[in-house]
Write an enzyme that holds these catalytic residues in place. Sequence first.
Site, PDB file in Angstrom:
ATOM      1  N   GLU A 131       0.848  -1.166  -0.103  1.00 25.25           N
ATOM      2  CA  GLU A 131      -0.044   0.017  -0.065  1.00 25.25           C
ATOM      3  C   GLU A 131       0.772   1.437  -0.084  1.00 25.25           C
ATOM      4  O   GLU A 131       1.696   1.205   0.808  1.00 25.25           O
ATOM      5  CB  GLU A 131      -0.953  -0.069   1.368  1.00 25.25           C
ATOM      6  CG  GLU A 131      -1.854   1.074   1.248  1.00 25.25           C
ATOM      7  CD  GLU A 131      -2.969   1.137   2.076  1.00 25.25           C
ATOM      8  OE1 GLU A 131      -4.249   1.418   2.064  1.00 25.25           O
ATOM      9  OE2 GLU A 131      -2.541   0.655   3.308  1.00 25.25           O
ATOM     10  N   GLU A 277      -3.653  -4.448   6.540  1.00 29.56           N
ATOM     11  CA  GLU A 277      -4.901  -5.569   6.332  1.00 29.56           C
ATOM     12  C   GLU A 277      -4.841  -6.327   5.307  1.00 29.56           C
ATOM     13  O   GLU A 277      -5.791  -6.492   4.749  1.00 29.56           O
ATOM     14  CB  GLU A 277      -6.108  -4.598   6.239  1.00 29.56           C
ATOM     15  CG  GLU A 277      -6.492  -3.776   5.243  1.00 29.56           C
ATOM     16  CD  GLU A 277      -5.703  -2.336   5.140  1.00 29.56           C
ATOM     17  OE1 GLU A 277      -4.863  -2.163   6.024  1.00 29.56           O
ATOM     18  OE2 GLU A 277      -6.342  -1.354   4.390  1.00 29.56           O
ATOM     19  N   GLU A 309      -7.136  -3.837  12.002  1.00 27.87           N
ATOM     20  CA  GLU A 309      -6.716  -4.733  10.748  1.00 27.87           C
ATOM     21  C   GLU A 309      -7.931  -5.391  10.598  1.00 27.87           C
ATOM     22  O   GLU A 309      -8.265  -5.768   9.409  1.00 27.87           O
ATOM     23  CB  GLU A 309      -5.545  -5.227  10.984  1.00 27.87           C
ATOM     24  CG  GLU A 309      -4.283  -4.515  11.123  1.00 27.87           C
ATOM     25  CD  GLU A 309      -3.975  -3.202  10.343  1.00 27.87           C
ATOM     26  OE1 GLU A 309      -4.442  -3.230   9.154  1.00 27.87           O
ATOM     27  OE2 GLU A 309      -3.495  -2.214  10.667  1.00 27.87           O
ATOM     28  N   GLU A 331      -9.920   3.904   6.487  1.00 26.28           N
ATOM     29  CA  GLU A 331      -8.984   4.080   7.694  1.00 26.28           C
ATOM     30  C   GLU A 331      -9.760   4.846   8.745  1.00 26.28           C
ATOM     31  O   GLU A 331      -9.448   4.384   9.815  1.00 26.28           O
ATOM     32  CB  GLU A 331      -7.808   5.297   7.245  1.00 26.28           C
ATOM     33  CG  GLU A 331      -6.796   4.401   6.401  1.00 26.28           C
ATOM     34  CD  GLU A 331      -6.262   3.081   6.751  1.00 26.28           C
ATOM     35  OE1 GLU A 331      -6.587   2.554   8.201  1.00 26.28           O
ATOM     36  OE2 GLU A 331      -5.824   2.332   5.964  1.00 26.28           O
TER      37      GLU A 331
HETATM   38 ZN   LIG Z   1      -6.038   0.967   8.574  1.00 24.64          ZN
END
Ligand SMILES: [Zn+2]
Length: 853
Positions: A131, A277, A309, A331
């Site tokens: 990410e 995650e 997560e 998030e």
């Molecule tokens: Zn996160």
Amino acid sequence: MPGKNLSRDEAQQRADVLSVDSYRIHLDVTSAVDPAAATFRSTTTVEFRSSAPGSATFLDLLAPTVRAVSLNGRALDPAAAFDGVRVTVDGLAERNVLVIEADCAYSRTGEGLHRFVDPADGETYLYTHFEPADARRVFATFEQPDLKAPYTFTVTAPAAWDVYSNGADESVETEGDGRIWHFATTRPISSYLTAVVAGPYHVVRDSYSRKLADGTTLEIPLAATCRKSLARYFDADEILTVTKQGLDYFHEEFDYPYPFGKYDQCFVPEYNIGAMENPGCVTFREEFVFRSKVTDAAYEGRANVILHEMAHMWFGDLVTMKWWDDLWLKESFADFMGSYAQVAATRYRSAWITFANRRKAWAYRQDQFPTTHPITADIRDLEDAKLNFDGITYAKGASVLKQLVAYVGRDAFFDGVRQYFKRHAFGNTVLGDLLGALEETSGRDLTAWAAAWLQTSGVNLLTPQVTVDAEGRITELAVLQDGGTPRPHRLAIGLYDRDTDGSLVRTHRVEIDVTGARTVVAELAGLPRPALVLLNDDDLTYCKIRFDDHSLETLRSSLGDITDPLARALTWSAVWNLTRDGVMPTRDYLSLVERFAGTESQIGVLQSLHQQARGALSLYAAPERRAEGGRLLAECALRELRAAAPGSDHQLAWARFLAHTATGTEHLQLVGGLLAGTARIDGLEVDQELRWELWLTLACAGQATEARLRAELAQDNTASGKQHLTHCLAAVPTAEAKAAAWSAVIDSDELPNALVEAQIAGFAQPDRRDLTAGYTARYFDVLETVWAQRSIEIAVKIVGGFFPRVQTDVQTLAAADTWLTAHPDAAPALRRLVLEGRDDLARALRAQACDQV
Ligand SMILES: [Zn+2]
């Protein structure tokens, strides 16, 4: 390297004409154990459709070499198709099979496929982190979250290794010296969520089962892994307990069975962030495997990350934002759900206190930078995306969701969330999709709420204005709202007074809506003036608060007498903001810490007080008051260390604080004595991590020779030991040590991410800022080169970490301004980091001026 930087427009254009049916990825990492081997073989087979046959498109790939490209059986010239960052293919058919064979590079920056060799036993470990956009360092891909597809991984690895990926391993076959691992095909997921973890990892297995509403049983195999040399510290039981509590809780709330099969949690070395995650294969920083005693705040923090997560399996993995503008969709939710689930389902019942005290401090700080942004952000490209994993996206977003739950009601909120999962499973969403679901279940129009809270930036400041009559009764209590656009706040106000035993307890609480610049709270008129008026009591809204003069006097004399831990935590955070804002002199803040931190019962709050007090001393104290403030804190640390219960978390926290503040001969002798075993504090175990903290103290004071530090490493020849040694050596107060640290990071890119961090941390020690003052000009000189030549992760560490934050003088501020003026066209993400450093400096100068008077 601008070509690396995929833009939102390009991603949008690609998604308009393409859909992906499947990826098959084969990685051969048998070369990993050979330190001379820089690359591994990667083969991608992607099947995709185009609605514009005959046209061209590109895949993202950052690789040293592409060996072969074939589209629909037609071989393309790799030299023509591949420019180092993209593979361009033309003549697309409606349905396409594209095969790309490449040599990809092992990473030492934590981006892509990271390779780590354990100094303790020489074993090699690999893991991926992607990410926002580093899957393209490992295989060719359409690197954007909205081109989801099923992935099938096969990995050839050394025979003695285990390999983990998103899917379960379906079969393992021997081939030559290695083994080939075949993994189950995943559900459709985004490229940034794929993962491979490989090496001789230690593993603990378990399973979770649950009866579903339809009468079937859901079985989730669980695994937790860490490096072999950490196995003796691995408390997998505690980790798996929280895991099962979380799985129970999220199934209750979300009413959507966990969709990714098994659930592995891998603790991996030199990880840049807390955790990631990846569906079915979550990766965590291995510092969560505690090899020395830590306080319960650390266990609480780890549990929070585990649940954060896990919440992502639904928010983020099952339903994913279309582009990084809506990163908050996952998030903010995960951050909110992490604390929510912690309080509801685990033994960590103080999670909202920690949230109020620590997470929100992060948000308030970020939200006052000139670079702040709305929660729903404008993310033009991947560099923007990289910097947006910040206090706004996580903590402010979570605060706002906490408030939204209060606004629409808990049931409507979770009903809406369930709708949202069912409607968008395995798809991508934008803000309106979530709001739409919540509007349906709550029956409320959320347009105004979203505009006020999600689409504007900045933090409001709320101040009580209290007038009293001759008898000391309140004639009027009003709440003033300042700081940018006024917002609607649902707000609790607490009135606190002395109890019979002298403690400060709440005597009245009212809940009101504050909307404009001034709101009168009619129901409090006529009451006797309390000792303390606390705005945002119970922490319902997101705002900074101030106190009226009378309340501030109460706090100066008796902050520690507030019995409610959340109210006390809110008060501590408000006085911290007063200090940062240059309203309360730093010496007053340090004096509050000196007098009242000793009675703080919440270990997490105490540890953040320690951290903030150190920050206040090094940045916000007037220079001529630093020595006096330092002595005050060191004496306080010693006093409280001696007073703390033997073996308690508080004792450990105060021991660390002493290590961080020790200045005079007496303190340094005690530090040396603790290390040598000639001094002891009853109940305090001087274990390996604490030993390194004590060594750092001596190193900073110029009282640790390199030979002695290296002898400590010989006793602790581990990854962590190496990082600590590097940190200590860079902290030695000599011109040579600073030059060596600077050069190790700037003149070479050989260091792995973890040692870059350690060098920077040692270099930037504030004690001897005279030794680093000369680097300010060099810093601004190298910025653009660093940004152009380093990976973004390392560039961010260097630009943020070497910013001359401790050179709190007008010349340094002017140097930052000069650079900013001269570089209007520098990369926006680079400018953002410099602007934030510049703002920190300006803030420090304001606070110092306040402390001087
Ligand atoms: Zn996160």
